[in-house]
Design a protein around this motif. Structure first.
Motif, PDB file in Angstrom:
ATOM      1  N   VAL A   1      36.898  90.072  52.644  1.00 49.97           N
ATOM      2  CA  VAL A   1      37.306  90.980  51.596  1.00 49.97           C
ATOM      3  C   VAL A   1      38.114  91.697  51.843  1.00 49.97           C
ATOM      4  CG1 VAL A   1      35.268  92.527  50.593  1.00 49.97           C
ATOM      5  CG2 VAL A   1      34.611  90.953  51.745  1.00 49.97           C
ATOM      6  N   PRO A   2      39.574  90.884  51.498  1.00 49.52           N
ATOM      7  CA  PRO A   2      40.414  91.971  51.162  1.00 49.52           C
ATOM      8  C   PRO A   2      40.659  93.200  50.957  1.00 49.52           C
ATOM      9  CG  PRO A   2      40.868  89.911  50.312  1.00 49.52           C
ATOM     10  CD  PRO A   2      39.363  90.054  50.457  1.00 49.52           C
ATOM     11  N   ARG A   3      39.312  94.132  49.571  1.00 46.70           N
ATOM     12  CA  ARG A   3      39.982  95.633  49.895  1.00 46.70           C
ATOM     13  C   ARG A   3      38.430  96.194  50.200  1.00 46.70           C
ATOM     14  NH1 ARG A   3      42.350  96.713  44.280  1.00 46.70           N
ATOM     15  NH2 ARG A   3      43.516  94.903  43.540  1.00 46.70           N
ATOM     16  N   ALA A   4      37.737  95.758  51.128  1.00 45.47           N
ATOM     17  CA  ALA A   4      36.446  96.373  51.295  1.00 45.47           C
ATOM     18  C   ALA A   4      37.086  97.790  53.023  1.00 45.47           C
ATOM     19  CB  ALA A   4      35.903  95.703  52.709  1.00 45.47           C
ATOM     20  N   LYS A   5      36.750  98.617  51.981  1.00 41.81           N
ATOM     21  CA  LYS A   5      36.933 100.528  52.390  1.00 41.81           C
ATOM     22  C   LYS A   5      35.849 100.254  54.500  1.00 41.81           C
ATOM     23  CE  LYS A   5      36.866 102.390  48.085  1.00 41.81           C
ATOM     24  NZ  LYS A   5      36.363 103.908  47.026  1.00 41.81           N
ATOM     25  N   PRO A   6      36.340 101.115  55.034  1.00 40.93           N
ATOM     26  CA  PRO A   6      35.902 101.145  56.039  1.00 40.93           C
ATOM     27  C   PRO A   6      34.907 102.152  56.325  1.00 40.93           C
ATOM     28  CG  PRO A   6      37.973 102.444  56.309  1.00 40.93           C
ATOM     29  CD  PRO A   6      37.810 101.641  54.773  1.00 40.93           C
ATOM     30  N   ILE A   7      34.155 102.126  54.725  1.00 37.25           N
ATOM     31  CA  ILE A   7      32.093 102.043  55.427  1.00 37.25           C
ATOM     32  C   ILE A   7      31.589 101.465  55.618  1.00 37.25           C
ATOM     33  CG2 ILE A   7      32.004 101.969  53.263  1.00 37.25           C
ATOM     34  CD1 ILE A   7      30.788 104.294  52.834  1.00 37.25           C
ATOM     35  N   LEU A   8      32.169 100.196  55.416  1.00 39.13           N
ATOM     36  CA  LEU A   8      31.171  98.803  55.731  1.00 39.13           C
ATOM     37  C   LEU A   8      31.530  98.368  57.373  1.00 39.13           C
ATOM     38  CD1 LEU A   8      31.802  96.703  52.701  1.00 39.13           C
ATOM     39  CD2 LEU A   8      29.974  98.077  53.306  1.00 39.13           C
ATOM     40  N   ALA A   9      31.181  98.874  57.806  1.00 41.75           N
ATOM     41  CA  ALA A   9      31.481  99.457  59.424  1.00 41.75           C
ATOM     42  C   ALA A   9      31.129  98.266  60.234  1.00 41.75           C
ATOM     43  CB  ALA A   9      30.198 100.291  59.948  1.00 41.75           C
ATOM     44  N   ALA A  10      30.062  97.178  59.543  1.00 38.08           N
ATOM     45  CA  ALA A  10      29.899  95.975  60.252  1.00 38.08           C
ATOM     46  C   ALA A  10      29.122  94.839  59.415  1.00 38.08           C
ATOM     47  CB  ALA A  10      29.157  95.856  61.649  1.00 38.08           C
ATOM     48  N   GLY A  11      29.125  94.041  60.356  1.00 40.13           N
ATOM     49  CA  GLY A  11      28.555  92.487  59.182  1.00 40.13           C
ATOM     50  C   GLY A  11      28.107  91.485  60.047  1.00 40.13           C
ATOM     51  N   LEU A  12      26.327  90.455  59.588  1.00 39.91           N
ATOM     52  CA  LEU A  12      26.343  89.167  59.896  1.00 39.91           C
ATOM     53  C   LEU A  12      27.456  87.961  58.244  1.00 39.91           C
ATOM     54  CD1 LEU A  12      22.658  89.794  60.524  1.00 39.91           C
ATOM     55  CD2 LEU A  12      24.913  89.291  62.485  1.00 39.91           C
ATOM     56  N   LEU A  13      27.853  87.711  59.317  1.00 43.61           N
ATOM     57  CA  LEU A  13      29.188  86.199  58.605  1.00 43.61           C
ATOM     58  C   LEU A  13      27.203  85.016  58.440  1.00 43.61           C
ATOM     59  CD1 LEU A  13      30.737  85.109  56.876  1.00 43.61           C
ATOM     60  CD2 LEU A  13      31.420  84.064  58.760  1.00 43.61           C
ATOM     61  N   GLU A  14      26.723  84.646  57.747  1.00 43.03           N
ATOM     62  CA  GLU A  14      26.418  83.580  57.871  1.00 43.03           C
ATOM     63  C   GLU A  14      26.819  82.677  57.094  1.00 43.03           C
ATOM     64  OE1 GLU A  14      21.739  81.712  55.963  1.00 43.03           O
ATOM     65  OE2 GLU A  14      22.345  84.511  55.952  1.00 43.03           O
ATOM     66  N   PRO A  15      27.896  81.874  57.803  1.00 46.24           N
ATOM     67  CA  PRO A  15      28.109  80.576  56.877  1.00 46.24           C
ATOM     68  C   PRO A  15      28.076  79.134  56.030  1.00 46.24           C
ATOM     69  CG  PRO A  15      28.520  80.656  59.292  1.00 46.24           C
ATOM     70  CD  PRO A  15      27.668  81.823  59.077  1.00 46.24           C
ATOM     71  N   THR A  16      27.163  78.975  56.510  1.00 44.25           N
ATOM     72  CA  THR A  16      26.410  78.043  55.773  1.00 44.25           C
ATOM     73  C   THR A  16      26.356  77.662  54.220  1.00 44.25           C
ATOM     74  OG1 THR A  16      23.974  77.903  56.758  1.00 44.25           O
ATOM     75  CG2 THR A  16      25.493  76.951  58.233  1.00 44.25           C
ATOM     76  N   CYS A  17      25.923  78.900  53.859  1.00 46.29           N
ATOM     77  CA  CYS A  17      25.638  79.407  52.767  1.00 46.29           C
ATOM     78  C   CYS A  17      26.120  78.812  51.717  1.00 46.29           C
ATOM     79  CB  CYS A  17      25.542  81.047  52.442  1.00 46.29           C
ATOM     80  SG  CYS A  17      23.828  81.976  53.328  1.00 46.29           S
ATOM     81  N   ALA A  18      25.357  78.106  50.321  1.00 44.83           N
ATOM     82  CA  ALA A  18      26.326  77.844  49.529  1.00 44.83           C
ATOM     83  C   ALA A  18      25.880  77.996  48.160  1.00 44.83           C
ATOM     84  CB  ALA A  18      26.040  76.363  49.623  1.00 44.83           C
ATOM     85  N   ASP A  19      26.550  77.923  46.510  1.00 44.89           N
ATOM     86  CA  ASP A  19      26.114  78.136  45.578  1.00 44.89           C
ATOM     87  C   ASP A  19      25.435  77.040  45.502  1.00 44.89           C
ATOM     88  OD1 ASP A  19      27.755  80.673  45.415  1.00 44.89           O
ATOM     89  OD2 ASP A  19      29.053  79.574  45.028  1.00 44.89           O
ATOM     90  N   ILE A  20      24.354  77.222  44.309  1.00 45.23           N
ATOM     91  CA  ILE A  20      23.631  76.311  43.876  1.00 45.23           C
ATOM     92  C   ILE A  20      24.558  76.266  41.880  1.00 45.23           C
ATOM     93  CG2 ILE A  20      21.151  75.579  42.883  1.00 45.23           C
ATOM     94  CD1 ILE A  20      20.213  76.936  45.144  1.00 45.23           C
ATOM     95  N   ASP A  21      23.782  74.739  42.167  1.00 45.36           N
ATOM     96  CA  ASP A  21      24.357  74.766  40.283  1.00 45.36           C
ATOM     97  C   ASP A  21      22.309  74.148  39.941  1.00 45.36           C
ATOM     98  OD1 ASP A  21      25.345  73.671  37.965  1.00 45.36           O
ATOM     99  OD2 ASP A  21      26.641  72.422  38.371  1.00 45.36           O
TER     100      ASP A  21
ATOM    101  N   TYR B   1      34.403  96.067  61.476  1.00 48.80           N
ATOM    102  CA  TYR B   1      35.367  96.261  59.898  1.00 48.80           C
ATOM    103  C   TYR B   1      36.822  95.135  59.877  1.00 48.80           C
ATOM    104  CZ  TYR B   1      37.791  98.129  56.864  1.00 48.80           C
ATOM    105  OH  TYR B   1      39.533  98.431  55.631  1.00 48.80           O
ATOM    106  N   GLU B   2      36.993  94.995  61.006  1.00 52.97           N
ATOM    107  CA  GLU B   2      38.226  94.226  60.922  1.00 52.97           C
ATOM    108  C   GLU B   2      37.784  92.214  60.966  1.00 52.97           C
ATOM    109  OE1 GLU B   2      37.856  96.251  63.301  1.00 52.97           O
ATOM    110  OE2 GLU B   2      38.912  97.678  62.866  1.00 52.97           O
ATOM    111  N   ASP B   3      36.932  91.847  60.868  1.00 54.25           N
ATOM    112  CA  ASP B   3      36.624  90.992  60.438  1.00 54.25           C
ATOM    113  C   ASP B   3      35.779  91.010  58.537  1.00 54.25           C
ATOM    114  OD1 ASP B   3      36.960  89.444  63.307  1.00 54.25           O
ATOM    115  OD2 ASP B   3      34.923  90.490  63.798  1.00 54.25           O
ATOM    116  N   ILE B   4      34.999  91.720  58.449  1.00 57.53           N
ATOM    117  CA  ILE B   4      34.481  92.047  57.368  1.00 57.53           C
ATOM    118  C   ILE B   4      36.141  91.963  55.973  1.00 57.53           C
ATOM    119  CG2 ILE B   4      33.687  93.114  55.648  1.00 57.53           C
ATOM    120  CD1 ILE B   4      31.879  94.035  57.687  1.00 57.53           C
ATOM    121  N   ARG B   5      37.338  92.882  56.437  1.00 56.21           N
ATOM    122  CA  ARG B   5      38.322  92.823  55.548  1.00 56.21           C
ATOM    123  C   ARG B   5      39.499  91.986  55.894  1.00 56.21           C
ATOM    124  NH1 ARG B   5      40.859  97.471  52.996  1.00 56.21           N
ATOM    125  NH2 ARG B   5      42.760  96.834  52.398  1.00 56.21           N
ATOM    126  N   ALA B   6      39.204  90.997  56.798  1.00 55.07           N
ATOM    127  CA  ALA B   6      39.723  89.339  56.249  1.00 55.07           C
ATOM    128  C   ALA B   6      39.387  88.316  55.697  1.00 55.07           C
ATOM    129  CB  ALA B   6      39.510  89.101  57.778  1.00 55.07           C
TER     130      ALA B   6
END
Length: 358
Positions: free
Chosen positions: A116-136, A109-114
């Motif tokens: 997503v500044p206003r993430a609530k504690p209900i978001l207990a865990a996550g997986l970051l996929e850093p390579t994702c990208a927006d497509i034009d 949760y602390e990693d998520i909060r870093a």
């Protein structure tokens, strides 16, 4: 003139395939609307996202990266799959599915909060996929259409197919008083894929269009990071991503079965998206600035369909992409073109073949 290939549908799937085929054959691209990409392609919040769609989609996504990146169609975004306590096991499953193929970082949760500044504690865990990208998406679609035209391809807009007639050596495709002839038909008609198949005398494969809703909202405060990742509920109930200062796109990840048509958003789906967003963050939605809906069309097993019809000769399927059509379009086009031209595809075509429905 009889074309080698008539591709029905000028969205990203049909247009990308047309661009691959045009240097090697005569190709006509038939679009029912007055402009290509009016339906699903023009309404996408597309990301290049390796885990989206599961392990059978990932090879198509991965092999599309170079074409999308080298063309300048990608910009860094990152994706964060989040879980409430009851769904943490889904993160474990996701991580296991892509072990050794996609780099995923476990988040507290602390990693998520870093991020997503206003993430609530209900978001207990996550997986970051850093390579994702927006497509034009608009630029990508325009580029493949331009490449197709430069290679001598023909685009017919306002060509709403009404009849497909079998000839001695091919097909006649008619729309009102207009008609073209082609040796092979490619069914890239998106939500209308089964409709086109029936016109050609083929059995429908069970394609189901589903409505997907997005709302652009303005939120309170001034702390929406420009580099906020796309945040997706691993349980499938929401996603959100930034869209300018204090603005986000919200989606309830709805998949409402509908008939083929011009999708429009329902107010209830917009309200659900807002409610779910506000339940997991402390941002408050001040205004809905835009809302729209598009169609995501799925085969029964949720995998795309690329290959010749198992019964009707001269009919090729390029359909059922669901929500992964844009991010996989370069590789899917190369795969389909190789089959159509009698070449060896770079990816095993078996998982996507229409033969799996026989």
């Amino acid at each position: 003139m009889t074309f080698d290939f008539a591709i029905i549908g000028a969205g990203i799937a049909g247009a990308s395939l047309a661009a691959e085929l045009a240097p090697h054959a005569s190709v006509v691209l038939l679009e029912a609307e007055d402009q290509p990409g009016y339906h699903s392609t023009g309404r996408s919040a597309a990301l290049w996202h390796e885990t989206l769609g599961g392990p059978f989609i990932q090879p198509l996504t991965t092999r599309s990266f170079d074409a999308l990146n080298d063309g300048g169609f990608l910009s860094a975004r990152g994706s964060l799959s989040v879980a409430e306590p009851q769904h943490i096991a889904l993160l474990d499953e996701m991580q296991a599915k892509f072990a050794g193929t996609v780099a995923l970082q476990r988040m507290s949760y602390e990693d998520i909060r870093a991020r997503v500044p206003r993430a609530k504690p209900i978001l207990a865990a996550g997986l970051l996929e850093p390579t994702c990208a927006d497509i034009d998406v608009a630029a990508l679609h325009a580029a493949v259409l331009s490449r197709f035209r430069r290679a001598g391809g023909t685009v017919e807009t306002g060509f709403r197919v009404e009849a497909i007639e079998r000839l001695a050596k091919g097909w006649r495709v008619s729309a009102g008083d207009k008609a073209i002839e082609a040796t092979t038909i490619v069914n890239a008609a998106g939500a209308w894929g089964d409709v086109v198949a029936k016109l050609a005398g083929a059995e429908p494969l069970g394609l189901q269009p589903c409505r997907r809703t997005i709302a652009q909202v303005r939120v309170d405060g001034d702390d929406v990071p420009a580099d906020l990742p796309m945040v997706t509920d691993v349980g499938g109930s929401f996603y959100f991503k930034p869209e300018g200062p204090n603005r986000l796109w919200l989606c309830p990840q709805d998949e409402t079965p509908v008939d083929p048509g011009d999708a429009a958003p329902e107010d209830i789906d917009v309200a659900i998206a807002i409610d779910r967003f506000e339940s997991v963050t402390d941002w408050k939605v001040l205004a809905v600035e835009r809302k729209w809906a598009g169609l995501r069309t799925f085969a029964p097993d949720r995998l795309p369909i690329y290959g010749f019809d198992p019964i009707i000769s001269g009919l090729f399927w390029c359909a059922g992409q669901g929500g992964i059509g844009i991010q996989t379009s370069p590789a899917a086009a190369r795969l389909s073109a190789a089959i159509l031209l009698g070449q060896i595809p770079e990816i095993d075509p078996a998982p996507y073949s229409p033969m799996r429905f026989c």
